[in-house]
Scaffold this motif. Structure first.
Motif, mmCIF file in Angstrom:
data_model
loop_
_atom_site.group_PDB
_atom_site.id
_atom_site.type_symbol
_atom_site.label_atom_id
_atom_site.label_comp_id
_atom_site.label_asym_id
_atom_site.label_seq_id
_atom_site.Cartn_x
_atom_site.Cartn_y
_atom_site.Cartn_z
ATOM 1 N N GLN A 397 10.971 -24.600 -19.171
ATOM 2 C CA GLN A 397 10.425 -25.884 -18.749
ATOM 3 C C GLN A 397 10.577 -26.053 -17.239
ATOM 4 N N GLU A 399 11.044 -23.601 -15.094
ATOM 5 C CA GLU A 399 10.254 -22.578 -14.401
ATOM 6 C C GLU A 399 8.776 -22.947 -14.382
ATOM 7 N N ALA A 400 8.308 -23.522 -15.497
ATOM 8 C CA ALA A 400 6.902 -23.920 -15.549
ATOM 9 C C ALA A 400 6.615 -24.947 -14.464
ATOM 10 N N GLY A 401 7.516 -25.913 -14.328
ATOM 11 C CA GLY A 401 7.322 -26.950 -13.315
ATOM 12 C C GLY A 401 7.348 -26.367 -11.913
ATOM 13 N N ILE A 402 8.375 -25.548 -11.675
ATOM 14 C CA ILE A 402 8.531 -24.980 -10.342
ATOM 15 C C ILE A 402 7.342 -24.113 -9.967
ATOM 16 N N SER A 403 6.905 -23.290 -10.927
ATOM 17 C CA SER A 403 5.840 -22.352 -10.587
ATOM 18 C C SER A 403 4.505 -23.063 -10.436
ATOM 19 N N MET A 404 4.474 -24.315 -10.841
ATOM 20 C CA MET A 404 3.254 -25.089 -10.629
ATOM 21 C C MET A 404 3.248 -25.708 -9.234
ATOM 22 N N GLY A 405 4.393 -25.641 -8.569
ATOM 23 C CA GLY A 405 4.467 -26.188 -7.218
ATOM 24 C C GLY A 405 5.318 -27.434 -7.105
ATOM 25 N N PHE A 406 5.917 -27.849 -8.229
ATOM 26 C CA PHE A 406 6.852 -28.975 -8.153
ATOM 27 C C PHE A 406 8.173 -28.511 -7.546
ATOM 28 N N ILE A 415 9.821 -33.679 -16.057
ATOM 29 C CA ILE A 415 9.746 -32.805 -17.228
ATOM 30 C C ILE A 415 11.086 -32.639 -17.941
#
Ligand SMILES: Nc1ncnc2c1ncn2[C@@H]1O[C@H](COP(=O)(O)OP(=O)(O)OP(=O)(O)O)[C@@H](O)[C@H]1O
Ligand SMILES: [Mg+2]
Lengths: 499, 240
Positions: A397, A399-406, A415
């Motif tokens: 969760q 990593e998904a946020g971070i890799s989206m640019g958050f 999240i």
């Protein structure tokens, strides 16, 4: 030697003779010679068993209390059996000498009564006085209007204080378990006057010589109540015998023992039937309103403390799991650790007392201090709940946020934290429930929560059973209700659960 | 568009990536293959700094992203990642999964973002699931949503780490179809996968990794029909 033997023989004969005439053993019963009682060998005592702790109906249905035990001790010294007759207080005086030998009923010596009866030496002085700060302007009864007064729960002082509050509705009354706390609050200017017995009052005045002073109760129209035994007029033999017996009872320590048993300690009595106890504990003088108010105080503190705990706990949890760029924990993370450790490693009661008497000494607002204390305390537990909630969210969760640019903080906020909070919700609700139970100690800072109210009422009615069990029941129902709501919530949450 | 120079990665004592050098051009579709544990995922994760390289440099559009003074978040907005485990935001509906980043990061109007998201969902035949939560979707549906979530940010590059490994064959086909479409639309893609058919059909270039190194790098038909190294030969013989 011979001489002595002879005297001894005479003495023995005398004894035997007296014995035959029914006067009992020489030394003790000789006094009985001087007066008569209504029934021979029996001291018939009138009382009204409705004035606890002096006289009330005991568990066995017979009158008991300080006066009753005291008169029994006196009777024993007089060599008489004591029989108690319970009657209406108004007819007591009139009955003395006719229906009863003496009357004992927490009866104050008054000029009016002296016309009808004679009194023994007083056996109890109910004298209340007022302690104020040295620079206080309080001098008389009217000065107590609109100020905050204090008394120890269930004492005569409490009764007087209640009367003052009744007379001056703006006056605030705080009751304490311990005089010490009341005196500390007096010094901290949380209360302006304490009504208490002269004996402890003098002690405190001595300890805080320059800070506190005692004003005698008669400045406030507190009557000094001298309790004495009423007896028929013009019967000096009886009066002497009783006074001597009183002196003996006092001298040999019996008096003090009885005093300790009934006056210095709360008395407990389940004398009344359950229904009567129920009535006096809940219905009489609309006492149920007090329980409800107490429950509201408990809930109010718990709710606001929970809000503080949630906010601060969240911050603490985030502080605790924070990592810097190098993957190390920053200093504030250890500070959060320390805070949580200290809070969880010390008793809540102590935290409350420390806040009340030390940290927030200048605050007079008990609710505020209690709410803050409970909030700060709860935060430590909430922090651990949320922290493990966050750790339970899969790394993906974040990593998904971070890799989206958050940023990490944004990912946390949008999240991870919502999910962690949702998963922790049942635990957080349970934390609230235990918080609600823990508020039971706010009586320490003179707040009337449910537990305190139960205490007050049990002390007012001298019946611990109903008020305490009742309060426990109220807690139980409220908490059961809350926890079944939590269970329903849990089921709901599981229904929409995540992979 | 992406160039990697002398990339090294250690996990403690383990040397996971050994002197990786590579370039990816605009609109290319690169497929990375290799045995398990060879460092494919680690390589991919180094490209958007989910893992911090131990040494070496990475450029994205002439910005050196390994330079700590550059804002990696900005770079990641243009270089998304699609995970094996989908990693949809479990607390948000499908629609919000897609619109969250555009709204919060690109300050797109909510209405506009939702319109675009719906259009994307339309393309993958999932518009009826817009208000569903991830837990209510099948694996294939989740992965397709994850892909359009990426696309909603209009990225230049999407990194795929075994996007179909958690799916059964039918769903795999759905997802691969979607990816093929993206490739045709000119999106730059770097894709770790075991789907050799996909590699043959879609990839511009295939990179074979083993033991933390790029062993061979060539066009798909060369890789599959004319492998140079013994390692690649034995790898292919095992999987084909
Ligand atoms: N966070 C980590 N900490 C320590 N070692 C790691 C970590 N991540 C990966 N490794 C190790 O690095 C090596 C490469 O792992 P990686 O996940 O990149 O392999 P892979 O090629 O993606 O394998 P697979 O095909 O199974 O996904 C493995 O030996 C793995 O054990
Ligand atoms: Mg991998």
């Amino acid at each position: 030697m011979k001489m002595f033997k002879k005297n001894f023989a005479i003495l023995t004969i005398c004894c035997v003779v007296l014995e035959i005439f029914g006067f009992g053993f020489l030394g003790l019963k000789a006094r009985a010679l001087a007066f008569e009682t209504i029934n021979e060998g029996v001291l018939t005592v009138g009382t009204e068993a409705g004035f606890p702790p002096f006289e009330y109906v005991g568990e066995d249905g017979n009158p008991t209390g300080f006066d009753i035990e005291f008169i029994k001790a006196v009777g024993e010294k007089m060599g008489l059996k004591v029989e108690i007759q319970d009657m209406d207080f108004n007819s007591l005086v009139a009955s003395v000498g006719t229906k009863v030998d003496v009357a004992i009923a927490g009866m104050t010596v008054t000029e009016e009564r002296k016309l009808a009866v004679d009194f023994s030496e007083k056996y109890y002085d109910a004298e209340q006085c007022v302690i104020v700060r040295e620079n206080s302007n309080i001098r008389s009864s009217s000065d107590l209007s609109g100020v905050t007064i204090a008394a120890q729960l269930g004492t005569t002082g409490n009764i007087l204080a209640d009367e003052i509050v009744e007379k001056y509705p703006e006056t605030i009354l705080r009751t304490y378990d311990k005089f010490n706390n009341a005196v500390n609050d007096l010094r901290a200017e949380r209360v302006d006057a304490i009504i208490l017995d002269k004996v402890p009052a003098r002690t405190f005045e001595k300890i805080y010589k320059d800070e506190l002073k005692t004003i005698p109760g008669d400045e406030f129209d507190f009557e000094i109540e001298k309790y004495a035994i009423a007896m028929p007029k013009n019967n000096p033999a009886l009066q002497n015998a009783i006074n001597n017996a009183i002196a003996e009872v006092k001298d040999d320590g019996t008096y003090d023992k009885i005093l300790d048993k009934y006056i210095n300690a709360d008395i407990s009595s389940d004398s009344k039937g359950l229904w009567e106890q129920f009535v006096s504990s809940f219905i009489e003088s609309n006492r149920f309103v007090l329980y409800l108010n107490g429950l509201l105080v408990s809930i109010e503190i718990a709710v606001f403390a929970a809000l503080i705990g949630l906010a601060l706990g969240m911050v603490l949890a985030l502080m605790k799991i924070a990592k810097n760029r190098k993957g190390k924990r920053p200093i504030f993370s250890y500070i959060a650790d320390f805070y949580i450790d200290v809070i969880r490693g010390t008793p809540l009661v102590l935290q409350l007392l420390i806040m009340w008497f030390i940290v927030m000494q200048s605050s007079k607002n008990g609710i505020l201090v209690a709410t803050l204390t409970f909030g700060l305390n709860s935060a430590a537990y909430v922090a651990e709940i949320i922290r493990s909630g966050i750790l339970a969210i899969s790394k993906g969760q974040m990593e998904a946020g971070i890799s989206m640019g958050f940023s990490k903080i944004q990912t946390m906020r949008y999240i991870v934290l919502p999910q962690a909070l949702k998963n922790s919700l049942p635990s957080l609700c349970n934390e609230f429930i235990s918080l609600l139970k823990e508020t039971a100690i706010v009586g320490y800072v003179a707040l009337s929560d449910l537990t305190r109210v139960a205490n007050q009422i049990s002390s007012a009615t001298y019946q611990p059973f109903m008020p305490l069990i009742g309060a426990a029941l109220i807690y139980f129902v409220v908490i059961k209700l809350l926890s079944s709501l939590v269970k329903m919530l849990e089921k709901r949450l599981n229904k929409y659960d995540i992979c | 568009m992406i160039s990697v120079k002398n990339l090294e990665k250690y996990f403690g004592e383990t040397h996971v990536l050994k002197n990786i050098n590579c370039k990816v051009g605009d609109g290319e579709t690169i497929v990375i293959v290799g045995p398990s544990g060879s460092g494919k995922s680690t390589f991919l994760r180094c490209l958007n700094l989910l893992e911090t390289p131990s040494s070496g440099k990475i450029w994205f559009d002439d910005v050196e992203i390994t330079d700590p003074s550059n804002d990696i978040s900005k770079v990641r907005q243009k270089m998304n990642m699609v995970f094996q485990q989908f990693n949809l935001y479990n607390n948000l509906t499908v629609l919000k999964n897609i619109t969250l980043a555009p709204i919060k990061l690109k300050k797109v109007e909510k209405k506009q973002a939702e319109k675009e998201a719906m259009a994307l969902l339309e393309q993958i035949d999932l518009s009826d699931k817009a208000s569903a939560y991830p837990s209510q979707l099948s694996g294939g549906q989740r992965q397709r949503v994850a892909i359009v979530r990426s696309l909603a940010m209009k990225p230049k590059v999407v990194l795929f780490d075994e996007p179909t490994s958690a799916l059964d064959p039918e769903m795999t086909a759905e997802v691969l179809k979607a990816m093929e479409k993206l490739s045709q639309l000119g999106l730059t893609m770097i894709c770790v996968t075991h789907e050799m058919e996909f590699a043959k059909k879609v990839a511009n270039r295939v990179i074979f990794m083993e033991d933390g190194q790029i062993v061979e790098e060539n066009q798909p038909n060369e890789i599959f029909s004319n492998p140079q190294s013994e390692r690649l030969k034995s790898f292919l013989s095992k999987i084909l």
